[in-house]
Motif scaffolding. Sequence first.
Motif, PDB file in Angstrom:
ATOM      1  N   ILE A  71      27.859  48.605  35.440  1.00 53.57           N
ATOM      2  CA  ILE A  71      28.768  47.918  34.520  1.00 53.57           C
ATOM      3  C   ILE A  71      30.109  47.737  35.213  1.00 53.57           C
ATOM      4  N   LEU A  72      30.541  46.479  35.317  1.00 54.63           N
ATOM      5  CA  LEU A  72      31.804  46.125  35.954  1.00 54.63           C
ATOM      6  C   LEU A  72      32.750  45.605  34.884  1.00 54.63           C
ATOM      7  N   ALA A  73      33.914  46.203  34.782  1.00 52.63           N
ATOM      8  CA  ALA A  73      34.842  45.855  33.707  1.00 52.63           C
ATOM      9  C   ALA A  73      36.226  45.565  34.275  1.00 52.63           C
ATOM     10  N   ASP A  74      36.696  44.343  34.066  1.00 56.96           N
ATOM     11  CA  ASP A  74      38.003  43.914  34.571  1.00 56.96           C
ATOM     12  C   ASP A  74      39.003  43.929  33.417  1.00 56.96           C
ATOM     13  N   GLU A  75      39.803  44.993  33.331  1.00 55.79           N
ATOM     14  CA  GLU A  75      40.777  45.168  32.244  1.00 55.79           C
ATOM     15  C   GLU A  75      40.118  44.932  30.880  1.00 55.79           C
ATOM     16  N   LEU A  84      35.731  50.332  36.658  1.00 60.61           N
ATOM     17  CA  LEU A  84      36.744  49.891  35.701  1.00 60.61           C
ATOM     18  C   LEU A  84      38.027  49.535  36.430  1.00 60.61           C
ATOM     19  N   VAL A  85      38.397  48.257  36.400  1.00 62.77           N
ATOM     20  CA  VAL A  85      39.692  47.834  36.935  1.00 62.77           C
ATOM     21  C   VAL A  85      40.716  47.956  35.825  1.00 62.77           C
ATOM     22  N   THR A  86      41.784  48.687  36.078  1.00 60.53           N
ATOM     23  CA  THR A  86      42.804  48.895  35.049  1.00 60.53           C
ATOM     24  C   THR A  86      44.156  49.147  35.701  1.00 60.53           C
TER      25      THR A  86
END
Length: 239
Positions: free
Chosen positions: A166-170, A199-201
């Motif tokens: 799972i790749l999550a951009d903000e 997770l990009v945050t």
Amino acid sequence: MNAVLQLTGVTRVHGEGETAVQALRGISFAARPGELVAVMGPSGSGKSTLLTLAGGLDAPTSGTVAVEGVDLATLGTKGRARMRRTSVGYVFQDFNLIPALTAAENVALPRELDGERPGAARRAARAALDEVGIGHLWDRFPDHMSGGQQQRVAIARAIVGERRLILADEPTGALDTETGEEILRLLRARCDAGAAGVLVTHEARHAAWADRVVFLRDGVVVDESGADPVDVLLESGSR
């Protein structure tokens, strides 16, 4: 334990000649089953580029990107698209929902494209929408939903089925604090169940949900540890 996602010596250059921009500079990165990795860094550090490469939406200039041991360069365009429908869930900053489809249809679409019967795909979609707290909006179109509701649809689409990565951009950008925490708790639970998550945050309190924090600056990993994300930010900022 074998990595679900492995980037090895990856470089990505946009453009050519004097206008070329080196988004990533020979980085190596991994995410393993059961692990949630937070990727932090200033604007332009290469965070989103890392995600687009990991999801097979772009190709590296050099180096390799592998998902579950398969080099994405060997799959071709159709193979990478199939991988995204079956193994990889991607939460985009701008949702990428199809306006003409309802919430349930948006979530079910990847499964239907992969050959699953519409009825079964819709049932799985309804379950995913229930999981993110908007099951009652299954028949609503994106234009008739708030930004936060659309983001939840996008997250439901990313987690529906047996996604290994799972790749999550903000992913909490359009959500209030309480709802954002619920979504992070959901991502954490998916990783605890065996998926790998990236997770990009830019929020240290969101990175605190991760097992490990990777800090990028100018396309290079400048810190990779299980340290407190606030400490990582302070230490990396002083370099």
